[in-house]
Design a protein around this motif. Sequence first.
Motif, PDB file in Angstrom:
ATOM      1  N   LEU A 247       0.818  -1.215   0.000  1.00 52.69           N
ATOM      2  CA  LEU A 247       0.000   0.000   0.000  1.00 52.69           C
ATOM      3  C   LEU A 247       0.850   1.262   0.000  1.00 52.69           C
ATOM      4  CD1 LEU A 247      -2.865  -1.017   2.450  1.00 52.69           C
ATOM      5  CD2 LEU A 247      -2.978  -0.792  -0.031  1.00 52.69           C
ATOM      6  N   ASP A 248       2.082   1.155   0.485  1.00 50.21           N
ATOM      7  CA  ASP A 248       2.961   2.325   0.444  1.00 50.21           C
ATOM      8  C   ASP A 248       3.231   2.763  -0.988  1.00 50.21           C
ATOM      9  OD1 ASP A 248       3.122   2.388   3.185  1.00 50.21           O
ATOM     10  OD2 ASP A 248       4.995   1.249   3.282  1.00 50.21           O
ATOM     11  N   MET A 249       3.142   1.801  -1.927  1.00 50.67           N
ATOM     12  CA  MET A 249       3.364   2.137  -3.327  1.00 50.67           C
ATOM     13  C   MET A 249       2.259   3.029  -3.874  1.00 50.67           C
ATOM     14  SD  MET A 249       6.200   0.729  -4.410  1.00 50.67           S
ATOM     15  CE  MET A 249       6.047   0.509  -6.184  1.00 50.67           C
ATOM     16  N   LEU A 250       1.115   3.081  -3.180  1.00 51.68           N
ATOM     17  CA  LEU A 250       0.002   3.893  -3.638  1.00 51.68           C
ATOM     18  C   LEU A 250       0.075   5.318  -3.115  1.00 51.68           C
ATOM     19  CD1 LEU A 250      -2.867   1.295  -3.153  1.00 51.68           C
ATOM     20  CD2 LEU A 250      -1.533   1.748  -5.210  1.00 51.68           C
ATOM     21  N   ASP A 251       1.049   5.627  -2.288  1.00 51.44           N
ATOM     22  CA  ASP A 251       1.235   6.972  -1.766  1.00 51.44           C
ATOM     23  C   ASP A 251       2.329   7.685  -2.543  1.00 51.44           C
ATOM     24  OD1 ASP A 251      -0.712   6.576   0.192  1.00 51.44           O
ATOM     25  OD2 ASP A 251       0.731   5.617   1.533  1.00 51.44           O
ATOM     26  N   LYS A 252       2.342   9.015  -2.431  1.00 48.15           N
ATOM     27  CA  LYS A 252       3.293   9.812  -3.212  1.00 48.15           C
ATOM     28  C   LYS A 252       4.692   9.814  -2.613  1.00 48.15           C
ATOM     29  CE  LYS A 252      -0.259  12.887  -5.023  1.00 48.15           C
ATOM     30  NZ  LYS A 252      -0.830  14.257  -5.001  1.00 48.15           N
ATOM     31  N   GLY A 253       4.828   9.353  -1.381  1.00 44.45           N
ATOM     32  CA  GLY A 253       6.165   9.234  -0.790  1.00 44.45           C
ATOM     33  C   GLY A 253       6.920  10.539  -0.683  1.00 44.45           C
ATOM     34  N   GLY A 254       6.203  11.637  -0.472  1.00 43.85           N
ATOM     35  CA  GLY A 254       6.855  12.932  -0.310  1.00 43.85           C
ATOM     36  C   GLY A 254       7.051  13.698  -1.607  1.00 43.85           C
ATOM     37  N   PHE A 255       6.763  13.072  -2.750  1.00 45.26           N
ATOM     38  CA  PHE A 255       6.873  13.764  -4.034  1.00 45.26           C
ATOM     39  C   PHE A 255       5.601  14.559  -4.311  1.00 45.26           C
ATOM     40  CE2 PHE A 255       9.987  10.406  -4.459  1.00 45.26           C
ATOM     41  CZ  PHE A 255      11.022  11.005  -5.176  1.00 45.26           C
ATOM     42  N   PRO A 256       5.697  15.644  -5.075  1.00 47.56           N
ATOM     43  CA  PRO A 256       4.497  16.448  -5.338  1.00 47.56           C
ATOM     44  C   PRO A 256       3.494  15.757  -6.246  1.00 47.56           C
ATOM     45  CG  PRO A 256       6.379  17.316  -6.554  1.00 47.56           C
ATOM     46  CD  PRO A 256       6.913  16.268  -5.621  1.00 47.56           C
ATOM     47  N   HIS A 257       3.957  14.811  -7.058  1.00 44.12           N
ATOM     48  CA  HIS A 257       3.062  14.102  -7.973  1.00 44.12           C
ATOM     49  C   HIS A 257       3.480  12.637  -8.059  1.00 44.12           C
ATOM     50  CE1 HIS A 257       2.957  18.326  -9.490  1.00 44.12           C
ATOM     51  NE2 HIS A 257       1.667  18.074  -9.580  1.00 44.12           N
ATOM     52  N   TYR A 258       2.500  11.783  -8.361  1.00 44.57           N
ATOM     53  CA  TYR A 258       2.803  10.365  -8.576  1.00 44.57           C
ATOM     54  C   TYR A 258       3.789  10.180  -9.715  1.00 44.57           C
ATOM     55  CZ  TYR A 258      -0.929   8.712  -5.465  1.00 44.57           C
ATOM     56  OH  TYR A 258      -1.706   8.439  -4.374  1.00 44.57           O
ATOM     57  N   MET A 259       3.638  10.983 -10.772  1.00 43.79           N
ATOM     58  CA  MET A 259       4.515  10.787 -11.928  1.00 43.79           C
ATOM     59  C   MET A 259       5.976  10.973 -11.563  1.00 43.79           C
ATOM     60  SD  MET A 259       4.486  12.584 -15.679  1.00 43.79           S
ATOM     61  CE  MET A 259       5.719  12.124 -16.896  1.00 43.79           C
ATOM     62  N   LEU A 260       6.276  12.020 -10.801  1.00 44.78           N
ATOM     63  CA  LEU A 260       7.669  12.243 -10.418  1.00 44.78           C
ATOM     64  C   LEU A 260       8.157  11.115  -9.512  1.00 44.78           C
ATOM     65  CD1 LEU A 260      10.090  14.100 -10.725  1.00 44.78           C
ATOM     66  CD2 LEU A 260       9.331  15.321  -8.681  1.00 44.78           C
ATOM     67  N   LYS A 261       7.307  10.684  -8.583  1.00 37.50           N
ATOM     68  CA  LYS A 261       7.680   9.564  -7.718  1.00 37.50           C
ATOM     69  C   LYS A 261       7.992   8.325  -8.555  1.00 37.50           C
ATOM     70  CE  LYS A 261       5.855   6.420  -4.201  1.00 37.50           C
ATOM     71  NZ  LYS A 261       5.953   5.181  -5.021  1.00 37.50           N
ATOM     72  N   GLU A 262       7.168   8.065  -9.556  1.00 39.95           N
ATOM     73  CA  GLU A 262       7.355   6.865 -10.363  1.00 39.95           C
ATOM     74  C   GLU A 262       8.582   6.969 -11.260  1.00 39.95           C
ATOM     75  OE1 GLU A 262       2.603   5.967 -10.021  1.00 39.95           O
ATOM     76  OE2 GLU A 262       3.397   6.689 -11.926  1.00 39.95           O
ATOM     77  N   ILE A 263       8.934   8.184 -11.682  1.00 37.58           N
ATOM     78  CA  ILE A 263      10.196   8.368 -12.400  1.00 37.58           C
ATOM     79  C   ILE A 263      11.359   8.000 -11.486  1.00 37.58           C
ATOM     80  CG2 ILE A 263      11.746  10.113 -13.373  1.00 37.58           C
ATOM     81  CD1 ILE A 263       9.225  11.535 -14.454  1.00 37.58           C
ATOM     82  N   PHE A 264      11.296   8.464 -10.240  1.00 36.54           N
ATOM     83  CA  PHE A 264      12.377   8.190  -9.291  1.00 36.54           C
ATOM     84  C   PHE A 264      12.319   6.758  -8.760  1.00 36.54           C
ATOM     85  CE2 PHE A 264      13.207  12.621  -9.536  1.00 36.54           C
ATOM     86  CZ  PHE A 264      14.493  12.811  -9.034  1.00 36.54           C
TER      87      PHE A 264
END
Length: 636
Positions: A247-264
């Motif tokens: 479920l942590d994968m469904l959160d933004k993890g401190g990034f402003p957008h999911y897309m940026l998080k997923e790039i990183f």
Amino acid sequence: MCGIVGYIGHRDAFDILVKGLHRLEYRGYDSSGVALVNGADELHVYKAKGKVSDLEHAAEGKDCSGTVGIAHTRWATHGEPSVRNAHPHVSNSGNLVIVHNGIIENFALLRDQLKQRGFHFNSDTDTEVLVNLIEYAQQTHHCNLAEAVRHALRKCIGAYAIAVLDQRDPRTLVAARKGSPMVIGIGENDSEFFIASDATPIAEYTKNVVYVDDEQIAVCHPGQPLDITDLRNQHVDVSVKTIDMDLDMLDKGGFPHYMLKEIFDQPNCLRDCMRGRLFAEDDMGGNDAYDPSTGYADPNVHNDVVLSAVRNNRDRLLSASRFIIVACGTSWHAGLIGKQLIEHYCKIPVEVDYASEFRYRDPVIYPTDVVIAISQSGETADTLAAIKLAKEKGACIFGIVNAVGSSIARETDTGIYIHVGPEIGVASTKAFTGQLTCLILLALALGHTKGTIDEKEYVDMIHELNAIPAKIEEVLKHNEDIRLLARTYTYATNFLYLGRGWNYPVALEGALKLKEISYIHAEGYPAAEMKHGPIALVDNMMPCLFVATHHKGYEKIISNMQEVKARGGRIIAVVSANDDEVSKIADAVIEVPDTLAPLAPLLSVIPLQMLAYHIAVEKGLNVDMPRNLAKSVTVE
């Protein structure tokens, strides 16, 4: 594309449904709604155009009680985005309520027939036709809800995933599907049931799920086992699967957008993708990718690619006369690189088709063909239809998907999960690099098995592929530089992306990313094709991005840059580290670490993802949910 959530049990349904809708926002939508049956068997329906937060506001202060309900996020197909077209839809009597994904293709005929029988309609949707067709079946056959659904669906042509409630029988929730995904979560001792378009809204509450197959009807009644029948009323064995979703994968993890998080996310995602499949011996004799939990717990395996799909289907794959890759969008771009990989390492001819065209052009398919279907969601309607056609012709179907238990995964003979975790941003990033990594692994494993790849090249590729995640981390360090560069190009209304060889599909992918989220028109071309038309567009207002890593064709692509420069064009270039030629020509240069040519796309695509992201952010756009787009395209 559209999202369904349903709940029946002992908890308050509203919070579960709304949280589930938020989990499904990534699929793309323009309106949402919820229907609840309270303790007095009263049906309450709330809808809103816009975001799920607008729905919450619309329901604020109203009766949201009840332990059974259905909810929906709509991506418009029939009728404009509006409250009256939003789901759920209620039957004429006010007793039945439905949510629906997919398209009922013969809805106009059914609507006319129902009008002749006195039914009226308040929306433009095919869904309202379906709920009244179910009501008509119930009235005509004097049957329960499940049987009425069965009668109605027999008259429907098209795709659907539905959840239906009858306020007179609030202890029963009926669901059905054909061509559109649906999963049912089962609570402890069958005390509650959760319905959703995918597992993301369910994983928080239960790990036990059932994937509903085409033309199946599921009846959920708390305290009783899940009952599934087909359209012929034949009982179906219920196969309960266990999902493993972080479920942590469904959160933004401190990034402003999911897309940026997923790039990183990509370095770790690719490590997960290769774990247990790529066995690279490091300089100290250790096996970096060795994972005993995979079942290949052999410490003697070194410098090898081990894929169970190749081992278990060795003869069928080795005897293939041709591979056909079917995919859409970003997955199609990965397939273009896959074609080069398989032809280069396996010496087998490969065709790449848009799945949406493949099924309609009367393709010639032989039993000796292997059809590779690539899809992040595993639910792409055109790709699913393409592989069903190929199966009818006797071809072997090989799937490359991300979503475990998805429709394509279940339809294929064998395949590879990319294991990059849920991708929430509509513009695909980590799924592309995951698909590409799986295609590399497949080409290496199959080429090595066939003996068509040189041993030294095989080992070199294994070592370099093992190093790619760390090299992506180096590329990501340029994020701030790319953000500053992006500010310069927000003015652009057109962009040209150019590449050669392995990097030509990367140019296509970079252009798609920019189009998807910044709404800037962009086109990708093989760099040499620029002279056959696109060069007419080049001026100082037309940025040209060259993917020009230091591989075969490098000198020729420099010549292409000179042609653009001579016409006043502005050049951005993605180059290999320490390049000292392109920097003399380009207005801006982004360096990526050097690598082997077939692996270059895994690195060169990262700056293009970041550039598209930052341009869109600078323009103040909704990066994760761009207009008119949906994450999972489950209609044609």
